[in-house]
Design an enzyme around this catalytic site. Structure first.
Site, PDB file in Angstrom:
ATOM      1  N   LYS A 121       0.834  -1.203   0.000  1.00 20.96           N
ATOM      2  CA  LYS A 121       0.000   0.000   0.000  1.00 20.96           C
ATOM      3  C   LYS A 121       0.869   1.253   0.000  1.00 20.96           C
ATOM      4  O   LYS A 121       2.031   1.218   0.409  1.00 20.96           O
ATOM      5  CB  LYS A 121      -0.925   0.004   1.222  1.00 20.96           C
ATOM      6  CG  LYS A 121      -1.954  -1.125   1.220  1.00 20.96           C
ATOM      7  CD  LYS A 121      -2.835  -1.068   2.455  1.00 20.96           C
ATOM      8  CE  LYS A 121      -3.856  -2.186   2.446  1.00 20.96           C
ATOM      9  NZ  LYS A 121      -4.709  -2.169   3.666  1.00 20.96           N
ATOM     10  N   CYS A 122       0.282   2.342  -0.454  1.00 23.06           N
ATOM     11  CA  CYS A 122       0.934   3.651  -0.430  1.00 23.06           C
ATOM     12  C   CYS A 122       1.370   3.971   0.998  1.00 23.06           C
ATOM     13  O   CYS A 122       0.599   3.741   1.936  1.00 23.06           O
ATOM     14  CB  CYS A 122      -0.050   4.702  -0.945  1.00 23.06           C
ATOM     15  SG  CYS A 122       0.528   6.405  -0.801  1.00 23.06           S
ATOM     16  N   PRO A 123       2.596   4.483   1.241  1.00 17.05           N
ATOM     17  CA  PRO A 123       3.584   4.916   0.253  1.00 17.05           C
ATOM     18  C   PRO A 123       4.713   3.910   0.001  1.00 17.05           C
ATOM     19  O   PRO A 123       5.779   4.279  -0.466  1.00 17.05           O
ATOM     20  CB  PRO A 123       4.147   6.169   0.916  1.00 17.05           C
ATOM     21  CG  PRO A 123       4.198   5.783   2.376  1.00 17.05           C
ATOM     22  CD  PRO A 123       2.978   4.915   2.609  1.00 17.05           C
TER      23      PRO A 123
END
Length: 201
Positions: free
Chosen positions: A10-12
């Protein structure tokens, strides 16, 4: 060729993993990054282009994308780090977190975002001086928080972690504080007034 596998991240995380790979480069090199969503493609592409890379991408499967970064040498964002010779320096920024989620709208999404924000803090070249939690943000430093590992990492790196004591009392969490120390409103005002910069997610 260097391969960065960020599928399922998942981001980041895809950006952070790619940046770390780029920072190892000292001469011409190709970096291939594997991700599973278009947003990650956009974010990695922007970061790599800002670092001086020539970037192309292609969709290789239903949820599979390959980003290819051609570097002629060391990335441009690495210059400040090379001059100082070190990472993880502390600045005079105070980060203020007043809720257990980030932004307005969907609260579950907000919880994902604040977790990503706190993780991103651990990856900064210049760390904040302290992170201050109050009101609903107090829930992030206590038992059951998904951010405890990242907060312990920040603390181990020398970042001061403070949680409002009145807020812990209000939510019945004072005995469940698992990272950092308790602070009071006077100290909060002192920290904010003396900060070079205050960052609020």
């Amino acid at each position: 060729m260097i391969t960065v596998n960020a599928i399922g991240e998942k981001c980041p995380v895809p950006v952070v993993k790619t940046k770390k790979a780029l920072q190892e480069i000292t001469g011409p090199e190709t970096v291939q990054v594997l991700v599973d969503n278009d947003v990650a493609v956009q974010n990695v592409t922007k970061m790599a282009e800002n670092a001086g890379g020539k970037v192309t991408s292609e969709k290789t499967g239903d949820k599979e994308y390959t980003i290819t970064i051609q570097m002629e040498g060391a990335p441009t964002f690495d210059s400040e780090e090379k001059e100082t010779g070190e990472t993880g320096q502390k600045g005079d920024t105070v980060v203020v977190i007043s809720a257990d989620h980030m932004g307005e709208g969907n609260e579950e999404l907000g919880k994902v975002l604040i977790k990503g924000f706190i993780y991103a803090l651990t990856q900064l070249d210049t760390l904040p001086k302290s992170v201050l939690f109050y009101n609903g943000g107090a829930k992030l430093t206590t038992e059951g928080s998904d951010s405890l590992e990242d907060l312990h990492t920040l603390e181990d790196m020398g970042v001061e972690i403070y949680t409002c004591g009145t807020c812990l009392d209000y939510y019945g969490l004072k005995e469940k504080l698992l990272v950092g120390s308790v602070t009071n409103m006077y100290s909060i005002v002192e920290m904010l007034s003396g900060a070079g910069k205050v960052l609020r997610p």
